[in-house]
Design an enzyme around this catalytic site. Structure first.
Site, PDB file in Angstrom:
ATOM      1  N   LYS A 172       0.851  -1.187   0.000  1.00 14.88           N
ATOM      2  CA  LYS A 172       0.000   0.000   0.000  1.00 14.88           C
ATOM      3  C   LYS A 172       0.883   1.232   0.000  1.00 14.88           C
ATOM      4  O   LYS A 172       1.573   1.513   0.983  1.00 14.88           O
ATOM      5  CB  LYS A 172      -0.927   0.033   1.217  1.00 14.88           C
ATOM      6  CG  LYS A 172      -2.076   1.040   1.047  1.00 14.88           C
ATOM      7  CD  LYS A 172      -2.486   1.705   2.327  1.00 14.88           C
ATOM      8  CE  LYS A 172      -1.575   2.810   2.761  1.00 14.88           C
ATOM      9  NZ  LYS A 172      -1.643   4.033   1.883  1.00 14.88           N
ATOM     10  N   GLU A 250      10.918   1.209  10.164  1.00 16.15           N
ATOM     11  CA  GLU A 250      11.836   2.349  10.027  1.00 16.15           C
ATOM     12  C   GLU A 250      11.012   3.590  10.323  1.00 16.15           C
ATOM     13  O   GLU A 250      10.191   4.012   9.509  1.00 16.15           O
ATOM     14  CB  GLU A 250      12.428   2.375   8.615  1.00 16.15           C
ATOM     15  CG  GLU A 250      13.643   3.262   8.502  1.00 16.15           C
ATOM     16  CD  GLU A 250      13.332   4.586   7.838  1.00 16.15           C
ATOM     17  OE1 GLU A 250      13.230   5.582   8.588  1.00 16.15           O
ATOM     18  OE2 GLU A 250      13.176   4.619   6.620  1.00 16.15           O
ATOM     19  N   CYS A 284      13.763  11.176   6.557  1.00 11.87           N
ATOM     20  CA  CYS A 284      13.814  10.687   7.935  1.00 11.87           C
ATOM     21  C   CYS A 284      15.203  10.795   8.540  1.00 11.87           C
ATOM     22  O   CYS A 284      15.348  10.769   9.760  1.00 11.87           O
ATOM     23  CB  CYS A 284      13.320   9.248   7.999  1.00 11.87           C
ATOM     24  SG  CYS A 284      14.141   8.154   6.832  1.00 11.87           S
ATOM     25  N   GLU A 385      10.377  16.253  15.228  1.00 11.62           N
ATOM     26  CA  GLU A 385      11.008  16.274  13.917  1.00 11.62           C
ATOM     27  C   GLU A 385      10.273  17.286  13.039  1.00 11.62           C
ATOM     28  O   GLU A 385       9.072  17.138  12.778  1.00 11.62           O
ATOM     29  CB  GLU A 385      10.926  14.871  13.310  1.00 11.62           C
ATOM     30  CG  GLU A 385      11.746  14.673  12.069  1.00 11.62           C
ATOM     31  CD  GLU A 385      11.696  13.237  11.580  1.00 11.62           C
ATOM     32  OE1 GLU A 385      12.585  12.863  10.791  1.00 11.62           O
ATOM     33  OE2 GLU A 385      10.779  12.487  11.977  1.00 11.62           O
TER      34      GLU A 385
END
Length: 483
Positions: A172, A250, A284, A385
């Site tokens: 997906k 992750e 990331c 973040e």
């Protein structure tokens, strides 16, 4: 352009016929509509992958490798087309879009070669008349859930090792960027993958939990691989526990970037530019907290601010664009909130610091590349973040102080530092609580290297031989009666 799901070897709409739009973040214009899948579509994808698994795992590794190599060749053949598609639906400049395609292909090529190196072991038996073997086998059906920031690289990094290992896949893609993933699946089909081996379903942000929950509950799905936020990763870990699926997660990061007094300051600036501003800071592993030691702080800030202020902001359609739009309005709102909070708490703007809407960056989703000085731990950008082109700079005095500060986060994906002191290099590399460390280097990702984090940045590795192991389990076979 493919705009349908791919299940059991055919392109199809969602069972309900529902669709949702994919938009260009440069101006929010509609590019296409794709299926808004539901539970029935997710279940059909698993049915197809489960049915195809026995046949695919029986295909000799050399033949699986040959199909992956054909897929790699087709991706590179269509590099310009795929790069333009990435830029259109994700917003990154055209040069970065083309580079991402090459990066994605590198994983396909790497795992094609690794497919023929999945070896077992013969274990010395403790008694006569016995043969003991450890065999590596594919885990089964893999569910891959990918993010929007690297729509080609992330799906290739997950699907290639799964197929190389002999697994079948249900995937997906992120709702913001499904078109690149669909195009890659189309090329995999062209490369000769049998029906049902690779299946992909699209879903809107609202319908995604319904699709993924089917895969979490289905005991035929033996592995989940996910790149995305830590809260979602924790949800996947909890909900997959009932069927004890294998997981690769992750997740979020809060990467430190440390520049010591003895560093090559020019090299550090170049490394930070490469690490931070790729994809507009929407990666990331991009540095989120930059630490400059007292002795070089002012010189470093001056050089960095000049480089950042010179960056060209604009849509991918402009050849000179270096920073594209952010992915959507939510992303820009978060960036603006972080900058405003920092300024209210004493930060100074050395470059940028504002939304952009002018004749060049005419859409609503642009933010100027920004450098903030006088940053402190009281600011939101210390804890969260930012995921955008914002560099907050923290001043420090000692090595122990900055290592403690760098590790003062629940995350541990990537970390960077610059020094010319040989002993310090290994002290700091050992002390940083991170799955990836860039030492005098800002560009750290490579298909041959293990990619992944520690702490709340997740577990499992992608890329390298370690990434292939995550799609295999070990079967011990003990044969007796040989004497």
């Amino acid at each position: 352009m493919k705009i349908q799901n791919h299940i059991a070897g055919r392109w199809c709409d969602a069972a309900t016929g529902d669709r949702f739009p994919v938009v260009d973040p440069a101006d929010d214009s509609r590019i296409a509509e794709v299926p808004d899948s539901r539970a029935d579509d997710a279940r059909a994808a698993v049915d197809a992958a489960h049915a195809a698994f026995p046949g695919w795992r029986a295909v000799p590794a050399k033949q699986r490798a040959a199909m992956l190599k054909r897929w790699n060749d087709l991706i590179l053949r269509d590099q310009d087309r795929l790069g333009a598609l990435i830029s259109q639906e994700q917003g990154k400049p055209l040069a970065e879009g083309r580079a991402e395609v090459a990066y994605a292909a590198s994983y396909v090529e790497w795992f094609a070669e690794e497919a023929t190196r999945i070896n077992g072991e013969v274990i010395p038996a403790p008694v006569q008349g016995r043969r003991m073997l450890a065999l590596r086998e594919p885990v089964g059906v893999v569910a891959a859930i990918t993010p929007w920031n690297f729509p080609a690289a992330m799906i290739a990094r997950k699907i290639a090792p799964a197929l190389a290992a002999g697994c079948t896949v249900v995937a997906k893609p992120a709702e913001d960027t499904p078109l690149t993933s669909l195009a890659l699946v189309d090329l995999a089909v062209e490369a000769g993958l049998p029906p049902g081996v690779l299946n992909i379903v699209c879903a809107s942000r609202e319908r995604t939990p319904e699709v993924v929950d089917v895969w979490l509950a289905d005991d035929r799905v033996r592995k989940i691989t996910f790149t995305g936020s830590t809260p979602v990763g924790k949800h996947l870990a909890r909900e997959s526990a009932s069927t004890l699926k294998k997981l690769s997660l992750e997740l979020g990061g809060n990467a430190p970037f440390i520049v010591f007094d003895d560093a090559d300051v020019d090299a550090a600036v170049e490394g930070l530019m490469a690490a931070k501003f790729r994809n507009g800071g929407q990666t990331c592993v991009c540095p989120n907290r930059v630490f400059a030691q007292h002795g070089i702080h002012d010189r470093f800030v001056e050089k960095l601010a000049a480089r950042v202020a010179a960056l060209k902001v604009g849509p991918a359609t402009r050849a000179d664009s270096q920073i594209g739009p952010m992915i959507n309005a939510r992303a820009v709102d978060k960036i603006e909130r972080h900058v405003m909070d920092a300024v209210e708490r004493g930060a100074l703007i050395a470059a940028g610091g504002r939304r952009i809407r002018d004749d060049v960056a005419a859409g609503p989703n642009y933010f100027a590349p920004t450098v903030l000085t006088n940053a402190t731990t009281a600011m939101l950008l210390w804890h969260e973040e930012t995921f955008g082109p914002v560099v907050p700079i923290f001043r420090f005095k000692t090595e122990d102080e900055v290592v403690a500060a760098a590790n003062d986060t629940p995350f541990g994906l990537a970390a960077y530092f610059y020094t010319r002191d040989f002993a310090r290099a290994w002290r700091v590399a050992d002390a940083l609580e991170s799955g990836i460390v860039g030492l005098n280097e800002g560009a750290i990702a490579a298909e041959a290297a293990p990619f992944g984090g520690v702490k709340e940045s997740g577990y499992g590795r992608e890329g390298s031989t370690h990434g292939l192991e995550d799609y295999l389990h070990i079967k011990y076979v003990c044969q007796g009666g040989l004497s």
